[in-house]
Motif scaffolding. Sequence first.
Motif, PDB file in Angstrom:
ATOM      1  N   CYS A  88     -58.116 -17.636  -2.049  1.00 33.46           N
ATOM      2  CA  CYS A  88     -59.300 -17.852  -2.882  1.00 33.46           C
ATOM      3  C   CYS A  88     -60.355 -18.638  -2.104  1.00 33.46           C
ATOM      4  O   CYS A  88     -61.475 -18.838  -2.590  1.00 33.46           O
ATOM      5  N   GLU A  89     -60.003 -19.100  -0.906  1.00 35.46           N
ATOM      6  CA  GLU A  89     -60.912 -19.864  -0.050  1.00 35.46           C
ATOM      7  C   GLU A  89     -61.022 -19.187   1.309  1.00 35.46           C
ATOM      8  O   GLU A  89     -60.242 -18.305   1.656  1.00 35.46           O
ATOM      9  N   ALA A  90     -61.986 -19.658   2.098  1.00 35.97           N
ATOM     10  CA  ALA A  90     -62.185 -19.122   3.444  1.00 35.97           C
ATOM     11  C   ALA A  90     -61.107 -19.646   4.391  1.00 35.97           C
ATOM     12  O   ALA A  90     -60.614 -20.768   4.241  1.00 35.97           O
ATOM     13  N   PHE A  91     -60.755 -18.830   5.371  1.00 41.20           N
ATOM     14  CA  PHE A  91     -59.744 -19.206   6.357  1.00 41.20           C
ATOM     15  C   PHE A  91     -60.364 -20.124   7.408  1.00 41.20           C
ATOM     16  O   PHE A  91     -61.573 -20.091   7.662  1.00 41.20           O
ATOM     17  N   LEU A 125     -62.380  -9.845   0.257  1.00 43.57           N
ATOM     18  CA  LEU A 125     -62.821  -8.812   1.190  1.00 43.57           C
ATOM     19  C   LEU A 125     -64.012  -9.272   2.030  1.00 43.57           C
ATOM     20  O   LEU A 125     -64.110  -8.939   3.217  1.00 43.57           O
ATOM     21  N   LEU A 126     -64.902 -10.039   1.457  1.00 41.04           N
ATOM     22  CA  LEU A 126     -66.001 -10.610   2.241  1.00 41.04           C
ATOM     23  C   LEU A 126     -65.469 -11.553   3.312  1.00 41.04           C
ATOM     24  O   LEU A 126     -66.000 -11.595   4.435  1.00 41.04           O
ATOM     25  N   GLU A 127     -64.429 -12.317   2.981  1.00 40.66           N
ATOM     26  CA  GLU A 127     -63.827 -13.207   3.973  1.00 40.66           C
ATOM     27  C   GLU A 127     -63.134 -12.405   5.068  1.00 40.66           C
ATOM     28  O   GLU A 127     -63.202 -12.761   6.254  1.00 40.66           O
ATOM     29  N   MET A 128     -62.486 -11.329   4.696  1.00 45.98           N
ATOM     30  CA  MET A 128     -61.867 -10.457   5.701  1.00 45.98           C
ATOM     31  C   MET A 128     -62.922  -9.901   6.645  1.00 45.98           C
ATOM     32  O   MET A 128     -62.712  -9.835   7.864  1.00 45.98           O
ATOM     33  N   ASP A 129     -64.053  -9.522   6.097  1.00 47.76           N
ATOM     34  CA  ASP A 129     -65.140  -9.006   6.928  1.00 47.76           C
ATOM     35  C   ASP A 129     -65.668 -10.088   7.873  1.00 47.76           C
ATOM     36  O   ASP A 129     -65.998  -9.807   9.025  1.00 47.76           O
ATOM     37  N   SER A 137     -54.594 -11.169  -7.389  1.00 48.66           N
ATOM     38  CA  SER A 137     -55.843 -10.778  -8.058  1.00 48.66           C
ATOM     39  C   SER A 137     -56.087 -11.561  -9.343  1.00 48.66           C
ATOM     40  O   SER A 137     -57.227 -11.674  -9.801  1.00 48.66           O
ATOM     41  N   HIS A 138     -55.040 -12.117  -9.936  1.00 46.76           N
ATOM     42  CA  HIS A 138     -55.228 -12.895 -11.154  1.00 46.76           C
ATOM     43  C   HIS A 138     -55.873 -14.252 -10.850  1.00 46.76           C
ATOM     44  O   HIS A 138     -56.382 -14.910 -11.757  1.00 46.76           O
ATOM     45  N   ARG A 139     -55.849 -14.648  -9.557  1.00 44.49           N
ATOM     46  CA  ARG A 139     -56.430 -15.938  -9.172  1.00 44.49           C
ATOM     47  C   ARG A 139     -57.714 -15.778  -8.363  1.00 44.49           C
ATOM     48  O   ARG A 139     -58.662 -16.534  -8.533  1.00 44.49           O
ATOM     49  N   CYS A 140     -57.700 -14.823  -7.451  1.00 42.29           N
ATOM     50  CA  CYS A 140     -58.796 -14.697  -6.490  1.00 42.29           C
ATOM     51  C   CYS A 140     -59.609 -13.441  -6.755  1.00 42.29           C
ATOM     52  O   CYS A 140     -59.034 -12.354  -6.914  1.00 42.29           O
ATOM     53  N   GLU A 141     -60.913 -13.566  -6.782  1.00 34.79           N
ATOM     54  CA  GLU A 141     -61.775 -12.416  -7.016  1.00 34.79           C
ATOM     55  C   GLU A 141     -61.783 -11.535  -5.766  1.00 34.79           C
ATOM     56  O   GLU A 141     -62.057 -11.993  -4.662  1.00 34.79           O
ATOM     57  N   MET A 142     -61.450 -10.294  -5.937  1.00 32.47           N
ATOM     58  CA  MET A 142     -61.270  -9.368  -4.827  1.00 32.47           C
ATOM     59  C   MET A 142     -62.483  -9.305  -3.908  1.00 32.47           C
ATOM     60  O   MET A 142     -62.362  -9.230  -2.674  1.00 32.47           O
ATOM     61  N   LYS A 143     -63.652  -9.356  -4.484  1.00 29.30           N
ATOM     62  CA  LYS A 143     -64.883  -9.267  -3.706  1.00 29.30           C
ATOM     63  C   LYS A 143     -64.948 -10.352  -2.642  1.00 29.30           C
ATOM     64  O   LYS A 143     -65.277 -10.098  -1.470  1.00 29.30           O
ATOM     65  N   TYR A 144     -64.592 -11.587  -3.014  1.00 27.17           N
ATOM     66  CA  TYR A 144     -64.686 -12.702  -2.071  1.00 27.17           C
ATOM     67  C   TYR A 144     -63.606 -12.633  -1.001  1.00 27.17           C
ATOM     68  O   TYR A 144     -63.829 -13.031   0.150  1.00 27.17           O
TER      69      TYR A 144
END
Length: 601
Positions: free
Chosen positions: A505-508, A537-541, A528-535
């Motif tokens: 749910c946070e940045a690495f 995937l943005l962190e993965m990018d 997914s019940h804790r972390c919004e998928m969009k964020y």
Amino acid sequence: MKYKDENKSGRQPEKSSRVVLIGIMFVVLCGFSFYLGGIFCSEKNKISVEQVSKPGDTREAEKTDSSAIQVKSVSFPECSVDLQDYTPCTDPKRWMKYGRHRLTFMERHCPPVFDRKECLIPPPDGYKEPIRWPKSRDECWYRNVPYDWINKQKSNQHWLRKEGEKFYFPGGGTMFPNGVSAYVDLMQNLIPGMKDGTVRTAIDTGCGVASWGGDLLDRGILTVSLAPRDNHEAQVQFALERGIPAILGIISTQRLPFPSNSFDMAHCSRCLIPWTEFGGIYLLEVHRILRPGGFWVLSGPPINYQNRWRGWNTTIDEQKSDYDKLEELLTSMCFKIYNKKDDIAVWQKSSDESCYKQLDAPDNYPTKCDDGTEPDSAWYTPLRPCVVVPNLNHKKLSLESVPKWPERLHEAPDRIVDVKGSHVSDFKRDESKWKNRIKHYRTLLSVLGSDKIRNVMDMNTRYGGFAASLIDDPLWVMNVVSSYAPNTLPVVYDRGLIGTYHDWCEAFSTYPRTYDLLHLDGLFTSESHRCEMKYVLLEMDRILRPNGYAFMRESSYFVDKIATIAKGLRWDCHVEDTEDVNNKEKILICQKKLWYSQQNS
């Protein structure tokens, strides 16, 4: 009486039709409300729509999972160019909000949800595809890590030098002017276990550009190079650009994100950590993460102070006092001097239970941590001024008893029984499962095993099976265990692999563009019940290199949604079957495109 009269006068059908009409309207309204609620609740941010299928598959409608999340297509704008090296949870622009005491401002401080960036981090102007391993250990493109400050400040110490379009790394350092290889050769003479597979994992605190960790790779030792985020030096970014394992971090007020009794060796080469201050609390953290029988290696002040003090802007008496304090603290924590020569001193953490029993003595400092202190709790866990006593009931916990490398990779560690629901047979099944999976994955991703894949992350590992099955490839894997998942990271380290705790749910704790391959196995299903998928995937990018890959094994329920958001990230994706053609799971393989910011044109 009127009501009764109306009933008697034959008006009953009118009432019945009215009741039926109201009933129908009620059913319609309930159904419509349920429909709206389903759309609204299934996705907070209203993102998703297109089905993604295998190339050439013309039966998309037939293969669509009726239960899959449907989302509308989305696109993300480019971030401003000044965010090209953005590290959300260690952002220098936010340092002034936090305290200076013990450098707490350099610890993780993630932005609140309303301040998160919903944009794509651009590469630096002139960014090139990174130089491939092993050549990258000695050189990298200047435009990929365009920091002149470190070149000017450290060129006399041979950390690196800039020539034309490249940085070169000659392997020098503050404490090894003759080169890192000569320095490590001397260290190996002091610690014979570095030669025979006894020492496998290490941590380098204050790593510079990670030349020490880079040299150890050829000697079969896997090192986590650790340094804080800074404005100028970009030590961790240089390390990862070179293809050497590294992570952002600092020993300050919180535990490092590693389990207890994990590393076989810890190293500090003039890392400027004040070991004797604050009651030796930083040494206590090194003690916690070091395996019983493991080695702590120190070079630089106050080691060899008799010959070096003049160059340290101090006096010989001050340095002698510092050395005496250091020895006293280490002895009180059950360390003993192991070997010493010239600028290098080596201490060994005791495996002797009798030493730790002495910590119970009245007025003893440091004291033994009480039973309420979880040894492996290491995600935003405050440092405590006490000794974490190793559980010596595990017969294969100490360095002397752990199988040597590479045998330890395939032997079930004792600590697997500490994981709820885990046992030796579970470990063996997991190992067999990953051998089978990796064989299939190689058919899906042809670059796996080539020089195009060097820095790899397993975003939600269990026992490190993914990494273990790739051990013969020219790559290394950062194994991540969720801070909310069962604590399997000690098992990963006992196998001779490396990793860290993290909450997705946070940045690495890394710079942008630092990994060639990100692998996940059911991460969105479990989180997914804790972390919004969009964020996520943005962190993965953010951390994925241009032209790098995301290899995602997920429930069919999530695959189409992930693929739709990935398209908004400018990724090229396709769906593949699992090795057992399991319709409940699919494999989504995406490649991040290389693009340049329009703001530079």
